[in-house]
Write a protein that holds these residues in place. Sequence first.
Motif, mmCIF file in Angstrom:
data_model
loop_
_atom_site.group_PDB
_atom_site.id
_atom_site.type_symbol
_atom_site.label_atom_id
_atom_site.label_comp_id
_atom_site.label_asym_id
_atom_site.label_seq_id
_atom_site.Cartn_x
_atom_site.Cartn_y
_atom_site.Cartn_z
ATOM 1 N N PRO A 25 -13.273 -17.504 1.753
ATOM 2 C CA PRO A 25 -11.874 -18.298 0.736
ATOM 3 C C PRO A 25 -10.445 -17.283 1.188
ATOM 4 C CG PRO A 25 -13.170 -17.077 -1.221
ATOM 5 C CD PRO A 25 -13.632 -17.224 0.330
ATOM 6 N N ALA A 26 -9.553 -18.256 1.605
ATOM 7 C CA ALA A 26 -8.309 -17.432 1.933
ATOM 8 C C ALA A 26 -7.546 -16.854 0.740
ATOM 9 C CB ALA A 26 -6.981 -18.466 2.434
ATOM 10 N N PRO A 27 -7.218 -15.331 0.865
ATOM 11 C CA PRO A 27 -6.400 -14.511 -0.111
ATOM 12 C C PRO A 27 -5.055 -14.920 -0.258
ATOM 13 C CG PRO A 27 -6.789 -13.171 2.099
ATOM 14 C CD PRO A 27 -7.156 -14.864 2.727
ATOM 15 N N ALA A 28 -4.721 -14.534 -1.175
ATOM 16 C CA ALA A 28 -3.605 -15.053 -1.965
ATOM 17 C C ALA A 28 -2.355 -14.577 -0.924
ATOM 18 C CB ALA A 28 -3.310 -14.498 -3.875
ATOM 19 N N THR A 29 -2.184 -13.566 -0.534
ATOM 20 C CA THR A 29 -1.270 -12.996 0.080
ATOM 21 C C THR A 29 -1.973 -12.636 1.560
ATOM 22 O OG1 THR A 29 -1.310 -10.973 -1.185
ATOM 23 C CG2 THR A 29 -0.046 -10.816 1.291
ATOM 24 N N PRO A 30 -1.289 -13.064 2.668
ATOM 25 C CA PRO A 30 -1.619 -13.126 4.021
ATOM 26 C C PRO A 30 -2.173 -12.312 5.010
ATOM 27 C CG PRO A 30 0.411 -13.490 4.500
ATOM 28 C CD PRO A 30 0.206 -13.952 2.223
ATOM 29 N N ALA A 31 -3.692 -12.713 5.270
ATOM 30 C CA ALA A 31 -4.806 -11.378 5.862
ATOM 31 C C ALA A 31 -3.907 -10.516 6.626
ATOM 32 C CB ALA A 31 -5.650 -11.464 6.357
ATOM 33 N N GLY A 49 4.637 8.659 1.250
ATOM 34 C CA GLY A 49 3.440 7.602 1.065
ATOM 35 C C GLY A 49 3.053 6.693 0.822
ATOM 36 N N ARG A 50 2.812 7.633 -0.453
ATOM 37 C CA ARG A 50 1.656 7.290 -1.470
ATOM 38 C C ARG A 50 2.489 6.123 -2.390
ATOM 39 N NH1 ARG A 50 0.601 11.946 -2.532
ATOM 40 N NH2 ARG A 50 2.114 12.505 -4.340
ATOM 41 N N ASP A 51 3.389 6.568 -2.881
ATOM 42 C CA ASP A 51 4.188 4.935 -2.882
ATOM 43 C C ASP A 51 4.213 3.995 -2.003
ATOM 44 O OD1 ASP A 51 4.905 6.680 -5.439
ATOM 45 O OD2 ASP A 51 6.374 7.408 -4.870
ATOM 46 N N PHE A 52 4.561 3.798 -0.731
ATOM 47 C CA PHE A 52 4.553 2.898 0.022
ATOM 48 C C PHE A 52 3.228 2.037 0.024
ATOM 49 C CE2 PHE A 52 3.510 1.183 4.326
ATOM 50 C CZ PHE A 52 4.470 0.302 4.480
ATOM 51 N N ALA A 53 2.289 2.711 -0.132
ATOM 52 C CA ALA A 53 1.211 2.481 0.219
ATOM 53 C C ALA A 53 0.892 1.501 -1.554
ATOM 54 C CB ALA A 53 -0.016 3.268 0.204
ATOM 55 N N ARG A 54 0.887 2.756 -2.460
ATOM 56 C CA ARG A 54 0.989 1.927 -3.580
ATOM 57 C C ARG A 54 1.892 0.281 -3.664
ATOM 58 N NH1 ARG A 54 2.218 5.884 -7.100
ATOM 59 N NH2 ARG A 54 0.501 6.627 -7.314
ATOM 60 N N GLN A 55 2.844 0.399 -3.317
ATOM 61 C CA GLN A 55 3.802 -0.533 -3.511
ATOM 62 C C GLN A 55 2.684 -1.784 -2.441
ATOM 63 O OE1 GLN A 55 6.613 -1.582 -5.309
ATOM 64 N NE2 GLN A 55 5.589 -3.905 -4.777
ATOM 65 N N ALA A 56 2.306 -2.049 -1.417
ATOM 66 C CA ALA A 56 1.904 -2.444 -1.138
ATOM 67 C C ALA A 56 0.253 -3.279 -1.023
ATOM 68 C CB ALA A 56 1.262 -2.350 1.152
ATOM 69 N N HIS A 58 -0.248 -3.740 -4.228
ATOM 70 C CA HIS A 58 0.413 -4.296 -5.678
ATOM 71 C C HIS A 58 0.972 -5.196 -4.948
ATOM 72 C CE1 HIS A 58 3.357 -5.892 -8.846
ATOM 73 N NE2 HIS A 58 2.998 -4.643 -9.551
ATOM 74 N N ASP A 59 1.450 -6.078 -3.630
ATOM 75 C CA ASP A 59 2.040 -6.272 -2.954
ATOM 76 C C ASP A 59 0.645 -7.771 -2.288
ATOM 77 O OD1 ASP A 59 4.689 -6.239 -3.811
ATOM 78 O OD2 ASP A 59 4.775 -5.368 -1.827
ATOM 79 N N TRP A 60 -0.430 -6.869 -2.355
ATOM 80 C CA TRP A 60 -1.205 -7.466 -1.759
ATOM 81 C C TRP A 60 -2.321 -7.844 -3.340
ATOM 82 C CZ3 TRP A 60 -1.934 -3.399 2.654
ATOM 83 C CH2 TRP A 60 -0.763 -4.019 4.106
ATOM 84 N N GLY A 61 -1.977 -8.008 -4.213
ATOM 85 C CA GLY A 61 -3.100 -7.950 -5.309
ATOM 86 C C GLY A 61 -4.600 -7.016 -5.583
#
Length: 166
Positions: A25-31, A49-56, A58-61
């Motif tokens: 199944p296709a993910p909600a965010t583009p792989a 770096g950690r905050d940046f990864a956490r935001q990503a 979050h954006d990726w679900g």
Amino acid sequence: MSTTRPYPPGDLGPEPGSAGASAAPAPATPAGQVRRLRLAGTRGAVARGRDFARQALHDWGWLPAVGADQRAAAEDVLLVVSELVTNACLHAEGPEELRLRWTAKVLHLEVSDLGAGSPAPRSPHRPGRPGGHGMFIVQRLCLDWGVVRNADGTGKTVWAELAAPS
């Protein structure tokens, strides 16, 4: 480090749904989306770096986590990002860039730096001794990891791959 990869570092192989892979199944965010954070010359690189990864994540679900597997996967990613950026700060003249790429099954992360050394888990690993556990942690949490030297001979990219939550 693995020496049995069927494809070069950074190439995650066929995407789900392509020839040679089973349909998923296709993910909600583009792989395959790549996120980049420039860290050269910045203060607080590990936290950034950690905050940046956490935001990503979050954006990726991946966050907020809906279950234990998803929570564990997200925590592992944040820990590995912290360890790789910390190693670049301590042993490699500081990190240049953090890159994250998510596919349906794997999160690929890279930290580039200008250092000459090659990271390796301390051997033998001594759990009771302070310090020196970073690459041991990376090795334990990741599906695979490695180092790619820059073509011009200055610096390298340390990469790691973690399983996406099921």
